[in-house]
Design a protein around this motif. Structure first.
Motif, mmCIF file in Angstrom:
data_model
loop_
_atom_site.group_PDB
_atom_site.id
_atom_site.type_symbol
_atom_site.label_atom_id
_atom_site.label_comp_id
_atom_site.label_asym_id
_atom_site.label_seq_id
_atom_site.Cartn_x
_atom_site.Cartn_y
_atom_site.Cartn_z
ATOM 1 N N ILE A 528 1.023 -1.196 0.423
ATOM 2 C CA ILE A 528 0.481 -0.005 -0.103
ATOM 3 C C ILE A 528 0.915 1.356 0.190
ATOM 4 O O ILE A 528 2.520 1.261 0.446
ATOM 5 N N VAL A 529 0.433 2.554 -0.914
ATOM 6 C CA VAL A 529 1.294 3.207 -0.915
ATOM 7 C C VAL A 529 0.578 4.495 -0.376
ATOM 8 O O VAL A 529 -1.167 5.011 -0.511
ATOM 9 N N LEU A 530 0.771 5.279 0.508
ATOM 10 C CA LEU A 530 0.520 6.212 1.935
ATOM 11 C C LEU A 530 1.080 7.936 1.305
ATOM 12 O O LEU A 530 1.618 8.037 1.077
ATOM 13 N N ASP A 531 0.018 8.515 1.496
ATOM 14 C CA ASP A 531 0.126 10.228 0.798
ATOM 15 C C ASP A 531 -0.451 11.455 1.761
ATOM 16 O O ASP A 531 -1.410 10.944 1.194
ATOM 17 N N GLU A 532 0.154 11.912 2.256
ATOM 18 C CA GLU A 532 -0.150 12.723 3.099
ATOM 19 C C GLU A 532 -1.155 11.840 4.436
ATOM 20 O O GLU A 532 -2.450 12.366 4.216
ATOM 21 N N GLY A 533 -0.711 10.320 4.803
ATOM 22 C CA GLY A 533 -1.782 9.969 5.551
ATOM 23 C C GLY A 533 -3.309 9.121 4.838
ATOM 24 O O GLY A 533 -3.718 8.556 5.224
ATOM 25 N N ARG A 534 -2.958 9.446 3.047
ATOM 26 C CA ARG A 534 -4.033 8.704 2.817
ATOM 27 C C ARG A 534 -3.791 7.442 2.024
ATOM 28 O O ARG A 534 -2.737 7.657 1.674
ATOM 29 N N LEU A 535 -4.691 6.398 2.004
ATOM 30 C CA LEU A 535 -3.688 5.287 0.777
ATOM 31 C C LEU A 535 -4.077 5.673 -0.555
ATOM 32 O O LEU A 535 -5.718 6.286 -0.878
ATOM 33 N N VAL A 536 -3.727 5.939 -1.393
ATOM 34 C CA VAL A 536 -3.633 6.224 -2.596
ATOM 35 C C VAL A 536 -3.903 5.244 -3.668
ATOM 36 O O VAL A 536 -4.204 5.328 -4.655
ATOM 37 N N GLU A 537 -2.414 4.549 -3.513
ATOM 38 C CA GLU A 537 -2.408 2.804 -4.440
ATOM 39 C C GLU A 537 -2.151 1.740 -3.744
ATOM 40 O O GLU A 537 -1.891 1.737 -2.295
ATOM 41 N N LYS A 538 -2.829 1.061 -3.772
ATOM 42 C CA LYS A 538 -2.466 -1.146 -3.004
ATOM 43 C C LYS A 538 -2.363 -2.137 -4.957
ATOM 44 O O LYS A 538 -3.207 -1.796 -5.515
ATOM 45 N N GLY A 539 -1.393 -2.921 -4.139
ATOM 46 C CA GLY A 539 -1.856 -3.769 -4.611
ATOM 47 C C GLY A 539 -0.172 -4.800 -4.740
ATOM 48 O O GLY A 539 0.492 -4.765 -3.899
ATOM 49 N N THR A 540 -0.074 -4.888 -5.681
ATOM 50 C CA THR A 540 1.484 -6.197 -5.577
ATOM 51 C C THR A 540 2.324 -5.690 -6.720
ATOM 52 O O THR A 540 2.016 -4.300 -7.042
#
Length: 567
Positions: A528-540
């Protein structure tokens, strides 16, 4: 029981010692009448020696027992204080300085102990001596002389009422300044490398001198209040002595009392003045201790923010299925959400990678899992249960956590690794060290696993500290393993070896890896990719590369840096 023995022993000692003035008075009367013989001298001398021996024995027993109880109380209070600290939530320590807490454990506890042991010892001694002396003065000398002579002593309670609050407030302010000084010293010692590297020793010294000046100023205020109070008590005693000499001399001249009775009375009066001074000293100690006791009472009254619910769910074992359904999370002292729109799930045995820029909320996210900070109800789940419904002990026992700084204790390497498993044997410690790729370096130390690494592992490099902390987490063998950016100080080859070790052990563990280097998480089942506290991307890894978003940009940039480093 020990207090009763102590008080009885001190009482016996004072009853014995007040016989001396009466004995000297009778000796004086015999001498004044010209009836003194060598046999009488021997007898009076023997009695005085026996009185001294009896007093020494009983007084010594009382002193020892009271001191023993004081030390035992100090031990129990410090242990209770530390145990209480361990129950408090992390949010409490965000608001309190280390120096202030250390001052509680050292100076405040010591002040209370001194009041209890030395204070009670002096107080009981003074009260028994005062009462015994007054009884003998009234009973064996003169009621009129005693009543007139003790009039100045009756003013002492007024001094106590007047000076007590002032001494107590001055003591509280002095203790607060000591806390600030201790906190500043601890801060400077922790930052000693930075201070030396930037040649700021003079700045640190000036700041500490200012803090010390405040301590001295406030302690001098307390000393002035204390000195003034303690000087008034012997003044009242001196006035009593003046009255006794004037009026007692008149009674002797007018043959209303015998010379021996007057001599005995002056000795009793001297005995009375001494306990009065002791009582003044005890009152001062009690006033100072009351300020410390109030501070300790406030501290011990603190309650943890994070506790078990009334009827928590008790699981025999935790598998490690994790799910986040978090619309938002905000710290109690924050002014905006630290996390928002975080929704994902991983199953037992899978690996989760968390990436993002500094300050994007990665550490906050994993801190919610063991309830270091409490998530909102219905937002974080383990094995299908809300973490707030599980027993804290069960939840945290199921988690091995390596924080960012890889904190180590001032002990040897073996003790640091086995901190997570108290009864671990050497073979288990060595296996954990091998998995963390620190074993060969430990073996190169002269003392091997007995090598003392100093405060916070100062004798080790950054990478060695991180790997020692990872070994500690491996040894715990919990179903959930959290690695919070703890591979940042190791080289690429060592990182690859540690990741391979994770592949060996992760089949029965749910693993969460926070990393800046994507090579540490590219093997994960979910990233998962966090940006400024938000989950903006997820996957393998492959899915995120295909999305051509933040993760893909980070990966491309790191690939370029790696190629440049190789060239």
């Amino acid at each position: 029981m020990y207090y009763v023995i102590s008080f009885l022993a001190i009482m016996a000692a004072e009853i014995i010692t007040v016989q001396s003035p009466a004995l000297v008075g009778r000796f004086t009367d015999v001498l004044n009448k010209g009836k003194l013989t060598f046999g009488l001298v021997e007898r009076y001398s023997l009695w005085l020696v026996l009185i001294a021996i009896g007093f020494s024995i009983f007084f010594g027993i009382g002193q020892f027992r009271t001191g023993q109880m004081g030390r035992q109380f100090e031990y129990l209070l410090r242990r209770h204080l530390f145990t209480h600290w361990e129950t408090l939530s992390t949010s409490y320590f965000r608001k309190r300085s280390i120096g202030d807490l250390l001052n509680h454990a050292m100076n405040d506890v010591q002040a209370v102990r001194q009041a209890i042991s030395q204070g009670l010892n002096q107080l009981s001694n003074a009260i028994f001596l005062l009462c015994s002396s007054l009884f003998m003065m009234f009973h064996t000398v003169s009621i009129k002389l005693t009543a007139v002579s003790i009039i100045p002593i009756l003013f002492i309670p007024l001094f106590v009422v007047w000076f007590g609050p002032r001494v107590r407030n001055a003591s509280r302010r002095a203790q607060e300044s000591l806390s600030s000084m201790t906190d500043l010293a601890e801060e400077n010692f922790s930052a000693i490398r930075l201070i030396k590297a930037t040649a700021n020793e003079s700045v640190a010294v000036n700041r500490f001198e200012g803090s010390v000046d405040t301590v001295v100023e406030r302690q001098l205020i307390m000393a002035r209040q204390t000195a003034l109070f303690q000087s008034l008590i012997p003044l009242m005693g001196s006035i009593s002595f003046f009255i006794a000499l004037l009026y007692g001399g008149y009674l002797v001249v007018t043959h209303q009392i015998l010379l021996g009775a007057f001599v005995a009375f002056t000795m009793y009066l001297a005995l009375v003045i001494n306990p009065l001074q002791q009582i003044g000293n005890v009152i001062n100690n009690f006033q100072r201790a009351s300020a410390s006791l109030l501070r300790l009472s406030i501290l011990l009254g603190e309650q943890p923010d994070i506790t078990d619910k009334r009827n928590p769910v008790e699981l025999e074992s935790i598998r490690g299925d994790i799910e986040f359904r978090m619309p938002a999370f905000q710290y109690p002292d924050g002014d905006h959400p630290a996390l928002a729109d975080v929704f994902f799930a991983i199953s037992h045995g899978q690996t989760l990678g968390i990436v993002g820029q500094t300050g994007s909320g990665k550490t906050t996210l994993v801190n919610l899992l063991p309830r270091i900070f409490d998530p909102l109800p219905g937002t974080v789940f383990v094995d299908g249960y809300d973490v707030r419904d599980l027993r804290l002990e069960d939840l945290r026992n199921a988690i091995s956590y390596v924080p960012q700084d890889g904190f180590l204790f001032s002990a040897n390497i073996g003790e640091n690794i086995s901190f997570s498993k108290e009864n671990a044997n050497l073979a288990e410690i060595e296996q954990a060290a091998r998995l963390a790729c620190i074993y060969e370096e430990v073996q190169a130390f002269p003392a091997k696993f007995d090598t003392v690494i100093g405060e916070r592992g100062i004798a080790l490099s950054g990478g060695q500290k991180q790997r020692t902390a990872i070994a500690r987490a491996f040894l715990k063998d919990a179903p959930i393993l959290i690695l919070d950016d703890c591979l940042s100080a190791v080289d690429m080859n060592t990182e690859k070896r540690i990741v391979n070790s994770l592949n060996e052990v992760r089949s029965n563990r749910t693993t969460i890896i926070i990393a800046h280097r994507l090579s540490a998480v590219r093997h994960a089942d979910l990233i998962i990719v966090l940006d400024e506290g938000r989950l903006v991307e997820k996957g393998t890894h492959d899915e995120l590369i295909a999305q051509n978003g933040i993760y893909a940009d980070m990966f491309a940039l790191q690939q370029q840096d790696s190629e440049v480093a190789m060239n």
